[in-house]
Design a protein around this motif. Structure first.
Motif, PDB file in Angstrom:
ATOM      1  N   LYS A  76      18.528   8.687 -21.700  1.00  0.00           N
ATOM      2  CA  LYS A  76      17.636   8.020 -20.746  1.00  0.00           C
ATOM      3  C   LYS A  76      16.566   7.225 -21.476  1.00  0.00           C
ATOM      4  CE  LYS A  76      18.294  11.581 -17.211  1.00  0.00           C
ATOM      5  NZ  LYS A  76      17.668  12.734 -16.504  1.00  0.00           N
ATOM      6  N   ALA A  77      16.054   7.785 -22.577  1.00  0.00           N
ATOM      7  CA  ALA A  77      14.990   7.115 -23.334  1.00  0.00           C
ATOM      8  C   ALA A  77      15.477   5.833 -23.992  1.00  0.00           C
ATOM      9  CB  ALA A  77      14.433   8.065 -24.392  1.00  0.00           C
TER      10      ALA A  77
ATOM     11  N   LYS B 100      14.104  -2.070 -24.152  1.00  0.00           N
ATOM     12  CA  LYS B 100      12.680  -1.973 -23.804  1.00  0.00           C
ATOM     13  C   LYS B 100      12.244  -0.507 -23.755  1.00  0.00           C
ATOM     14  CE  LYS B 100       9.268  -3.346 -20.321  1.00  0.00           C
ATOM     15  NZ  LYS B 100       9.049  -4.036 -19.022  1.00  0.00           N
ATOM     16  N   MET B 101      13.069   0.327 -23.130  1.00  0.00           N
ATOM     17  CA  MET B 101      12.737   1.750 -23.024  1.00  0.00           C
ATOM     18  C   MET B 101      12.779   2.418 -24.397  1.00  0.00           C
ATOM     19  SD  MET B 101      14.724   2.856 -19.519  1.00  0.00           S
ATOM     20  CE  MET B 101      14.213   4.569 -19.637  1.00  0.00           C
TER      21      MET B 101
ATOM     22  N   LYS C  80       9.625   1.553 -26.235  1.00  0.00           N
ATOM     23  CA  LYS C  80       8.511   2.280 -25.642  1.00  0.00           C
ATOM     24  C   LYS C  80       8.516   3.744 -26.093  1.00  0.00           C
ATOM     25  CE  LYS C  80       6.375   3.222 -21.136  1.00  0.00           C
ATOM     26  NZ  LYS C  80       6.509   3.059 -19.656  1.00  0.00           N
TER      27      LYS C  80
END
Length: 338
Positions: A61-62, A67-68, A71
């Motif tokens: 998920k990360a 972009k994720m 982050k």
């Protein structure tokens, strides 16, 4: 784990009753995350397979988008920077991850088999206390344990107080068999004197069958099981657990088993792999053909081989379509030649 397993019975039940803890019993593996959210659990005991699944779910998920991923990495680096000055903002920065597990989880204790140190580090980076221990049923069941304030993610832990842990029959690399003596070691196997004599020597030391060494700081480093060792053609020992850990760090590999296949006076190091089809499909599309999947797995194996000495190289890759058969402690059942 089920309560008949000594690890769960002692550490997850008896110790908690002694300490006056509230105990939440999981309804089943598929309900473990909802149960954690409902009970607001603060400590959980897991086997490596479960922690690996938690980790893969978080990381997938990360890193779902670039972009994720950026982050996530920025958040991790920021937390490390702040920790250097004694400021801990990990639970706030990774609040969403913590809420997945009920928002109150502070300590994960992992045991039952070896686990990739990077997984431990990743969980710690997100603000979870994460330690591993080592033991056997015959030792009630703990021999060594990492402490929350003194730990080594590559190690099984420090021996318990008043437990004498030694390494015998060392090879040229200092790796030998762990033996232990202490009040936690069994008296013997019930009505089985022959098995007792094989396990306990005349000095009262229990021979674990586990191989490894004790480092300069006193931590027990386990390299594998004595009966799992593969003897390469040059006479060197190959520990399949080491290679399996490296393979399972790949997103495309769900489970694997490394074995040595005798063929034409040679020993072929073979990796049998159950792929993670969700990740494979992300890479190859919704309907990948068998050849494409095989090629992808062989590419992952090649990456691992680059970090291994020649005699440990995997020379054969076998794909399987179903999960491996496992014990109640979620260890893959190995087939031993008689």
């Amino acid at each position: 784990l089920p309560l008949h397993h000594t690890y769960e019975c002692t550490c997850g039940f008896l110790c908690q009753v002694y300490r006056g803890s509230h105990i939440a019993i999981c309804e089943g593996l598929r309900y473990i995350v909802p149960n954690m959210q409902q009970s607001k659990v603060s400590i959980i005991l897991v086997v490596p397979l479960m922690l690996e699944k938690f980790h893969k779910s978080i990381m997938s998920k990360a890193k779902a988008t670039k972009k994720m991923a950026r982050k996530f990495e920025f958040g991790r680096k920021l937390c490390k920077f702040l920790l250097f000055f004694g400021i801990d903002k990990r639970k706030k920065i990774f609040k969403q991850v913590h809420e997945t597990f009920g928002g109150n989880l502070r300590l994960i204790i992992c045991g039952g088999a070896a686990i990739d140190p990077q997984i431990m580090q990743d969980m710690q980076d997100m603000g979870f206390g994460c330690i591993q221990g080592y033991g056997l049923t015959e030792c009630a069941p703990i021999l060594a344990l990492n402490r929350d304030c003194d730990y080594n993610n590559r190690a099984a832990g420090l021996p318990l107080p008043d437990v004498d842990v030694q390494v015998i029959d060392k090879d040229e690399n200092g790796i030998g068999e762990f033996i232990a003596k202490g009040d936690n070691v069994m008296l013997g196997y019930y009505k089985n004197e022959e098995a007792t004599r094989e396990a306990l020597d005349e000095n009262g030391y229990y021979h674990t069958g586990d191989l490894g060494f004790i480092d300069k700081d006193g931590f027990c480093i386990i390299t594998g099981r004595k009966k799992n060792v593969i003897i390469a053609k040059n006479g060197k020992n190959v520990f399949p657990e080491e290679i399996e850990t490296m393979l399972c760090s790949s997103d495309y590999i769900e489970e694997c088993l490394v074995s040595g296949e005798e063929e034409n006076d040679d020993v072929i190091i073979t990796a049998t792999i159950f792929p993670c089809m969700d990740e494979v499909k992300k890479q190859l599309g919704d309907n990948p053909d068998d050849d494409a999947i095989q090629t992808l797995l062989e590419e992952e194996v090649s990456k691992v081989n680059k970090n291994l000495v020649n005699y440990k190289h995997i020379k054969r890759v076998v794909r399987r379509d179903t999960e491996f058969d496992k014990t109640t402690s979620k260890k893959i059942r190995r087939q031993y030649k008689k």
